[in-house]
Design an enzyme around this catalytic site. Structure first.
Site, PDB file in Angstrom:
ATOM      1  N   LYS A  13       0.820  -1.220   0.000  1.00 48.07           N
ATOM      2  CA  LYS A  13       0.000   0.000   0.000  1.00 48.07           C
ATOM      3  C   LYS A  13       0.850   1.265   0.000  1.00 48.07           C
ATOM      4  O   LYS A  13       0.632   2.158  -0.799  1.00 48.07           O
ATOM      5  CB  LYS A  13      -0.891   0.052   1.251  1.00 48.07           C
ATOM      6  CG  LYS A  13      -1.947  -1.020   1.313  1.00 48.07           C
ATOM      7  CD  LYS A  13      -2.868  -0.818   2.529  1.00 48.07           C
ATOM      8  CE  LYS A  13      -2.156  -0.948   3.860  1.00 48.07           C
ATOM      9  NZ  LYS A  13      -1.741  -2.305   4.206  1.00 48.07           N
ATOM     10  N   ARG A 127      11.457  -6.995   4.639  1.00 43.34           N
ATOM     11  CA  ARG A 127      11.457  -5.585   5.037  1.00 43.34           C
ATOM     12  C   ARG A 127      12.062  -5.428   6.431  1.00 43.34           C
ATOM     13  O   ARG A 127      12.743  -4.439   6.716  1.00 43.34           O
ATOM     14  CB  ARG A 127      10.020  -5.046   5.029  1.00 43.34           C
ATOM     15  CG  ARG A 127       9.940  -3.564   5.411  1.00 43.34           C
ATOM     16  CD  ARG A 127       8.577  -2.978   5.169  1.00 43.34           C
ATOM     17  NE  ARG A 127       7.631  -3.339   6.200  1.00 43.34           N
ATOM     18  CZ  ARG A 127       6.333  -3.052   6.167  1.00 43.34           C
ATOM     19  NH1 ARG A 127       5.826  -2.428   5.127  1.00 43.34           N
ATOM     20  NH2 ARG A 127       5.535  -3.402   7.137  1.00 43.34           N
ATOM     21  N   ARG A 133      11.863  -2.281  10.875  1.00 47.82           N
ATOM     22  CA  ARG A 133      10.667  -1.827  11.587  1.00 47.82           C
ATOM     23  C   ARG A 133      10.387  -2.724  12.786  1.00 47.82           C
ATOM     24  O   ARG A 133      10.430  -3.948  12.687  1.00 47.82           O
ATOM     25  CB  ARG A 133       9.472  -1.860  10.628  1.00 47.82           C
ATOM     26  CG  ARG A 133       9.021  -0.479  10.237  1.00 47.82           C
ATOM     27  CD  ARG A 133       7.903  -0.529   9.243  1.00 47.82           C
ATOM     28  NE  ARG A 133       6.667  -1.080   9.802  1.00 47.82           N
ATOM     29  CZ  ARG A 133       5.499  -0.975   9.193  1.00 47.82           C
ATOM     30  NH1 ARG A 133       5.409  -0.365   8.042  1.00 47.82           N
ATOM     31  NH2 ARG A 133       4.432  -1.490   9.730  1.00 47.82           N
TER      32      ARG A 133
HETATM   33  P1  ADP Z   1       1.073  -2.298   7.753  1.00 45.98           P
HETATM   34  O1  ADP Z   1       2.380  -2.436   7.075  1.00 45.98           O
HETATM   35  O2  ADP Z   1       0.769  -3.391   8.731  1.00 45.98           O
HETATM   36  O3  ADP Z   1      -0.071  -2.026   6.823  1.00 45.98           O
HETATM   37  P2  ADP Z   1       1.092   0.443   8.823  1.00 45.98           P
HETATM   38  O4  ADP Z   1       2.425   1.029   8.644  1.00 45.98           O
HETATM   39  O5  ADP Z   1      -0.012   0.928   7.972  1.00 45.98           O
HETATM   40  O6  ADP Z   1       1.257  -1.119   8.765  1.00 45.98           O
HETATM   41  O7  ADP Z   1       0.642   0.593  10.362  1.00 45.98           O
HETATM   42  C1  ADP Z   1       1.475   0.163  11.407  1.00 45.98           C
HETATM   43  C2  ADP Z   1       0.689   0.091  12.723  1.00 45.98           C
HETATM   44  O8  ADP Z   1       0.108   1.371  13.017  1.00 45.98           O
HETATM   45  C3  ADP Z   1      -0.506  -0.871  12.731  1.00 45.98           C
HETATM   46  O9  ADP Z   1      -0.133  -2.204  12.981  1.00 45.98           O
HETATM   47  C4  ADP Z   1      -1.346  -0.254  13.852  1.00 45.98           C
HETATM   48  O10 ADP Z   1      -0.844  -0.579  15.132  1.00 45.98           O
HETATM   49  C5  ADP Z   1      -1.163   1.224  13.641  1.00 45.98           C
HETATM   50  N1  ADP Z   1      -2.216   1.761  12.747  1.00 45.98           N
HETATM   51  C6  ADP Z   1      -2.036   2.264  11.502  1.00 45.98           C
HETATM   52  N2  ADP Z   1      -3.211   2.662  10.972  1.00 45.98           N
HETATM   53  C7  ADP Z   1      -4.162   2.404  11.910  1.00 45.98           C
HETATM   54  C8  ADP Z   1      -5.567   2.564  11.972  1.00 45.98           C
HETATM   55  N3  ADP Z   1      -6.270   3.081  10.945  1.00 45.98           N
HETATM   56  N4  ADP Z   1      -6.211   2.185  13.095  1.00 45.98           N
HETATM   57  C9  ADP Z   1      -5.547   1.687  14.132  1.00 45.98           C
HETATM   58  N5  ADP Z   1      -4.222   1.483  14.140  1.00 45.98           N
HETATM   59  C10 ADP Z   1      -3.530   1.829  13.053  1.00 45.98           C
END
Ligand code: ADP
Length: 191
Positions: A13, A127, A133
């Site tokens: 994404k 990653r 991360r």
């Molecule tokens: P991923 O690579 O899992 O899609 P992101 O970088 O988008 O991860 O998000 C990392 C973390 O940030 C999630 O695992 C969550 O803890 C938090 N997070 C991100 N967006 C949201 C959301 N819309 N609602 C709740 N928590 C969120």
């Protein structure tokens, strides 16, 4: 354009969101990136969010909703935005509906990036080695996938029923996937 990017963790994404947002001249708003920036800066929001992120859990809706509302209120998002990683729960969908309705606009499309779960785990472990991360350890990756299936996958039907869902295969080279997204969005741009 007001777009949402959805998909399981590791579907790509963030990578694709940047290209697509640039193309449409709108900001790519990634809740994950905003949380991580707050963690790095040691803000109150970052300290609160970190507990959840490190465990692969979602940050509570009230916290996330408030943060997105503030970000969408910034002047650069007045003409549109691309949301990456939001909404992720049914309560967040409702909150976002309210935010958009308030401005008198509507959502244009929800792009769902798909990929099978073995490939996703492989990408996330890779990653972990390059980006380091904190939430890319194997246990946390699995937990993030469970949480996605429980809390976010139901949103797919919600947006499909509204006629907004655009599904794109996320497997393949990055620029190949980008092309697929633009092809899939062409009818949306014309409408
Ligand atoms: P991923 O690579 O899992 O899609 P992101 O970088 O988008 O991860 O998000 C990392 C973390 O940030 C999630 O695992 C969550 O803890 C938090 N997070 C991100 N967006 C949201 C959301 N819309 N609602 C709740 N928590 C969120």
């Amino acid at each position: 354009m007001r777009l949402i990017f959805m998909g399981p963790p590791g579907a790509g994404k963030g990578t694709q969101a940047k290209f697509v947002a640039e193309h449409f001249g709108v900001p790519a708003i990634s809740t994950g990136d905003i949380f991580r920036a707050n963690v790095t800066q040691g803000t109150e929001l970052g300290i609160e969010a970190k507990r959840y992120m490190d465990a692969g859990e979602y940050v509570p809706d009230e916290v996330t909703n408030r943060m997105v509302r503030n970000r969408i209120d910034e002047p650069d998002a007045a003409g549109g935005f691309l949301l990456d990683g939001y909404p992720r729960t049914v309560a967040q969908v409702e909150e976002l509906d309210g935010m958009i309705a308030f401005t008198g606009h509507r959502l244009d499309a929800v792009i769902l990036l798909t990929a099978d779960s073995d490939e996703l785990v492989k990408r996330l472990l890779a990653r972990a080695q390059t980006e380091g991360r904190a939430d890319d350890t194997e246990d946390v990756i699995r937990r993030r996938q469970e949480v996605y299936l429980e809390q976010t996958a139901p949103l797919i039907d919600v947006y499909r029923d509204r006629g907004l869902l655009v599904e794109v295969d996320g497997l393949g080279e990055v620029d190949e996937v980008t092309k697929r997204i633009f092809t899939a969005l062409a009818p949306v741009q014309e409408s």
